[in-house]
Design a protein around this motif. Structure first.
Motif, short mmCIF file in Angstrom:
data_model
loop_
_atom_site.label_atom_id
_atom_site.label_comp_id
_atom_site.label_asym_id
_atom_site.label_seq_id
_atom_site.Cartn_x
_atom_site.Cartn_y
_atom_site.Cartn_z
N LEU A 107 26.73 38.74 65.98
CA LEU A 107 27.44 37.52 65.65
C LEU A 107 27.03 37.00 64.27
O LEU A 107 27.88 36.55 63.48
N GLY A 108 25.75 37.12 63.94
CA GLY A 108 25.28 36.69 62.62
C GLY A 108 25.91 37.50 61.50
O GLY A 108 26.37 36.95 60.49
N LEU A 109 25.95 38.83 61.67
CA LEU A 109 26.59 39.68 60.66
C LEU A 109 28.09 39.39 60.56
O LEU A 109 28.65 39.36 59.46
N SER A 110 28.72 39.18 61.70
CA SER A 110 30.16 38.89 61.70
C SER A 110 30.46 37.59 60.97
O SER A 110 31.36 37.54 60.12
N LEU A 111 29.72 36.55 61.28
CA LEU A 111 29.97 35.26 60.65
C LEU A 111 29.61 35.26 59.17
O LEU A 111 30.21 34.52 58.38
N PHE A 112 28.66 36.11 58.77
CA PHE A 112 28.28 36.19 57.36
C PHE A 112 29.39 36.83 56.53
O PHE A 112 29.59 36.48 55.37
N THR A 113 30.12 37.78 57.11
CA THR A 113 31.15 38.49 56.36
C THR A 113 32.54 37.87 56.49
O THR A 113 33.43 38.22 55.70
N LEU A 114 32.74 36.98 57.45
CA LEU A 114 34.07 36.40 57.65
C LEU A 114 34.65 35.68 56.42
O LEU A 114 35.82 35.89 56.10
N PRO A 115 33.89 34.85 55.69
CA PRO A 115 34.50 34.19 54.53
C PRO A 115 34.99 35.17 53.46
O PRO A 115 36.06 34.97 52.88
N GLY A 116 34.24 36.21 53.21
CA GLY A 116 34.65 37.19 52.20
C GLY A 116 35.89 37.96 52.60
O GLY A 116 36.80 38.17 51.78
N THR A 117 35.97 38.37 53.85
CA THR A 117 37.14 39.12 54.30
C THR A 117 38.38 38.23 54.32
O THR A 117 39.47 38.67 53.94
N ALA A 118 38.23 36.99 54.76
CA ALA A 118 39.38 36.07 54.78
C ALA A 118 39.86 35.77 53.37
O ALA A 118 41.08 35.71 53.11
N LEU A 119 38.93 35.60 52.44
CA LEU A 119 39.31 35.30 51.06
C LEU A 119 40.10 36.45 50.45
O LEU A 119 41.12 36.24 49.79
N VAL A 120 39.65 37.68 50.66
CA VAL A 120 40.37 38.82 50.11
C VAL A 120 41.73 38.97 50.78
O VAL A 120 42.74 39.27 50.13
N TYR A 121 41.79 38.76 52.09
CA TYR A 121 43.05 38.89 52.83
C TYR A 121 44.09 37.88 52.34
O TYR A 121 45.26 38.21 52.15
N TYR A 122 43.67 36.64 52.14
CA TYR A 122 44.60 35.59 51.76
C TYR A 122 44.69 35.37 50.25
O TYR A 122 45.41 34.47 49.80
N SER A 123 44.00 36.15 49.45
CA SER A 123 43.98 35.91 48.00
C SER A 123 45.35 36.08 47.36
O SER A 123 45.70 35.34 46.45
N ARG A 124 46.13 37.05 47.81
CA ARG A 124 47.46 37.23 47.22
C ARG A 124 48.36 36.05 47.51
O ARG A 124 49.12 35.61 46.65
N ALA A 125 48.29 35.53 48.72
CA ALA A 125 49.11 34.37 49.06
C ALA A 125 48.68 33.15 48.26
O ALA A 125 49.52 32.39 47.78
#
Length: 146
Positions: A107-125
């Motif tokens: 859970l710690g690793l997942s929560l640590f990487t969530l902001p980066g993955t969300a930012l890249v996913y939504y960056s084009r929008a």
């Protein structure tokens, strides 16, 4: 598939960069600490675990559960699970004595990487909205309208 790999690289870098900094910190005399072979292997293991996720999810893309969550969540959650499994398989235990500590690590690793993955996913929008706003097309790109 290209955007999925970009998301996986963002997740891996969000872990690899702090690990690299931690591995190569200067000692008390100010001398640089060289990267060892084991530390370099750890950085490559993290990168490999996260890059495997788009291919794993792609092979199960017809499953309803896979389609229910966006890819950036899968990259964070499944990549962290692969890292925990790979570390445990290699004999790295981090003081793990129970299933609860495994879940906390995942859970710690997942929560640590969530902001980066969300930012890249939504960056084009986000970029598209800002460009439209800058050209005068469309409304103010904020959440709250004034």
């Amino acid at each position: 598939m290209r955007s999925q790999i970009e998301i996986a690289v963002a997740a891996a870098l969000s872990l690899d960069l702090p690990l690299y900094w931690l591995f190569t910190r200067r000692d008390s005399l100010g001398r640089p600490n060289p990267l060892t072979l084991g530390e370099a292997g750890t950085l490559l293991l993290v990168l490999g675990c996260y890059l495997a996720v788009p291919y794993i999810v792609g092979s199960f893309r017809r499953q309803r559960m896979i389609r229910a969550l966006p890819i950036w969540l899968w990259v964070s959650f499944l990549g962290a699970a692969l890292i925990m499994f790979a570390d445990y398989a290699l004999g790295i235990r981090y003081g793990i004595r129970s299933g609860e500590s495994v879940i906390k690590g995942w859970l710690g690793l997942s929560l640590f990487t969530l902001p980066g993955t969300a930012l890249v996913y939504y960056s084009r929008a986000i970029t598209g909205l800002v460009k439209k706003w800058h050209r005068g097309q469309g409304n103010y790109p904020g959440i709250l309208r004034s």
